[in-house]
Scaffold this motif. Structure first.
Motif, PDB file in Angstrom:
ATOM      1  N   ARG A 241      39.138  -3.643  15.804  1.00 40.41           N
ATOM      2  CA  ARG A 241      38.716  -5.042  15.895  1.00 40.41           C
ATOM      3  C   ARG A 241      37.444  -5.255  15.079  1.00 40.41           C
ATOM      4  O   ARG A 241      36.589  -4.371  15.003  1.00 40.41           O
ATOM      5  N   SER A 242      37.333  -6.431  14.510  1.00 42.70           N
ATOM      6  CA  SER A 242      36.183  -6.744  13.677  1.00 42.70           C
ATOM      7  C   SER A 242      34.978  -7.128  14.529  1.00 42.70           C
ATOM      8  O   SER A 242      35.111  -7.808  15.554  1.00 42.70           O
ATOM      9  N   GLY A 243      33.805  -6.712  14.076  1.00 47.00           N
ATOM     10  CA  GLY A 243      32.591  -7.121  14.755  1.00 47.00           C
ATOM     11  C   GLY A 243      32.333  -8.613  14.655  1.00 47.00           C
ATOM     12  O   GLY A 243      31.606  -9.184  15.474  1.00 47.00           O
ATOM     13  N   PHE A 244      32.944  -9.261  13.652  1.00 44.09           N
ATOM     14  CA  PHE A 244      32.787 -10.708  13.498  1.00 44.09           C
ATOM     15  C   PHE A 244      33.720 -11.487  14.423  1.00 44.09           C
ATOM     16  O   PHE A 244      33.494 -12.660  14.680  1.00 44.09           O
ATOM     17  N   ALA A 245      34.795 -10.829  14.877  1.00 43.97           N
ATOM     18  CA  ALA A 245      35.764 -11.503  15.746  1.00 43.97           C
ATOM     19  C   ALA A 245      36.279 -10.493  16.769  1.00 43.97           C
ATOM     20  O   ALA A 245      37.452 -10.096  16.749  1.00 43.97           O
TER      21      ALA A 245
END
Length: 334
Positions: A241-245
């Motif tokens: 998972r992305s740290g931005f989302a």
């Protein structure tokens, strides 16, 4: 202050300013290590060629990094947009440039890899020396907020029940979005209907206007498009998972372990002298660690992924193999 030095066999005494001795020592060591004195680098402006138009995600990466390269190298850095033929014109310009470290390219997947696979191109992966990756912008699939599709599982179910009933928009044939959906089609055994556009801004307009059912864009664009819009992203094609989302699931969590998108990095024309290659590598990595660059990239939702030298090259080769397999099964320009 001077320090007197005598050299055997000479009647004269040479007097060297003490403050210059460290520089002379370094130059002597460079000569001994490489067989010839190392020229300082950089001593003149550097150009980064972007093979796409201004204002896109790749262009933004280049402009943010150019500022860091200027700060670290002390020389002006110009970003030159050279769009055309899906990125081929700009990358070919870099491939033909003199291998001296002053013309660099913002290498962008999948175009860097897909163009030589699908046609006889003016460049190949071997035309470049990969220096370091900078940004990993994974692919996503998004729908209108009013859509009945709420997950990747929903999308696969709907598309599987009625092939080519779901229309998806991308930035063009062979784009990251297009190839990412082809990977999903192959893995899930489904078929969607491709609607290519000139750019991702057109894809956004089409999704919000109801002309397509699904938008295939990279994560940075999806996050920007979702601001103030009825836009819902279903999943991200990344290993984690992305740290931005962080609330956005990966495709693997839905049963489709696919990694795809746009890996952006710095490359130079192949054939750099080893000494210059090392100087360039150190400069690029210093710029990649520049605090202002990191902060600006975070603010622009560009997720940094810095891989240098062999690790970057190995990643590109692995992606190239994946695309070759995809081309054998589903030629994307036919």
């Amino acid at each position: 202050m001077f320090r007197t030095q005598r050299y055997e066999g000479c009647a004269r005494t040479y007097r060297t300013p003490a403050r210059l001795l460290p520089a002379l020592f370094s130059a002597t060591m460079a000569f001994a290590a490489h067989g010839q004195p190392l020229e300082p680098y950089p001593t003149r402006p550097i150009t980064i060629v972007v093979p796409f138009s201004a204002a896109g995600g790749t262009d933004l990466t280049a402009r943010l990094f150019a500022q860091a390269l200027e700060r670290q190298g002390g020389q002006p850095v110009t970003v030159l947009n050279r769009p055309g033929a899906g990125g081929e014109l700009g990358m070919a310009q870099v491939a033909r440039a003199e291998a001296d470290g002053y013309t660099l390219g913002l290498l962008n997947t999948p175009n860097l890899l897909s163009i030589p696979i699908e046609r006889k191109a003016q460049f190949a992966l071997t035309s470049f020396e990969p220096v370091a990756s900078l940004v990993d912008d994974p692919a996503t699939l998004s729908v209108h907020a009013n859509s009945s599709i709420h997950s990747i599982a929903d999308l696969v179910r709907v598309a599987g029940a009625k092939p080519e009933s779901v229309k998806y928009g991308t930035a063009g044939v062979g784009s990251a979005g297009h190839l990412s959906v082809l990977l999903l089609e192959k893995r899930a055994g489904i078929r969607l209907l491709h609607v290519p556009y000139k750019g991702t801004s057109d894809v956004r307009t089409a999704l919000l206007g109801g002309q397509i059912d699904v938008a295939a864009v990279n994560l940075g664009e999806a996050l920007a498009f979702a601001e103030g819009s009825p836009w819902r992203t279903l999943g991200v094609m990344s290993g984690a998972r992305s740290g931005f989302a962080p609330d956005l699931p990966t495709f693997a969590e839905s049963g489709y372990p696919l990694v795809s998108g746009s890996l952006r990095g710095i490359g130079a024309p192949a054939g750099l002298p080893p000494a210059r290659s090392e100087q360039l590598r150190k400069l690029v990595l210093a710029a990649a660690e520049d605090p202002k660059f990191k902060s600006a990239a975070k603010q622009a939702s560009q997720e940094l992924k810095v891989l240098a030298d062999a690790r970057y090259a190995e990643t590109l080769l692995a992606q190239q193999d994946q695309l070759k397999q995809l081309w054998a099964a589903s030629p994307w320009n036919q």
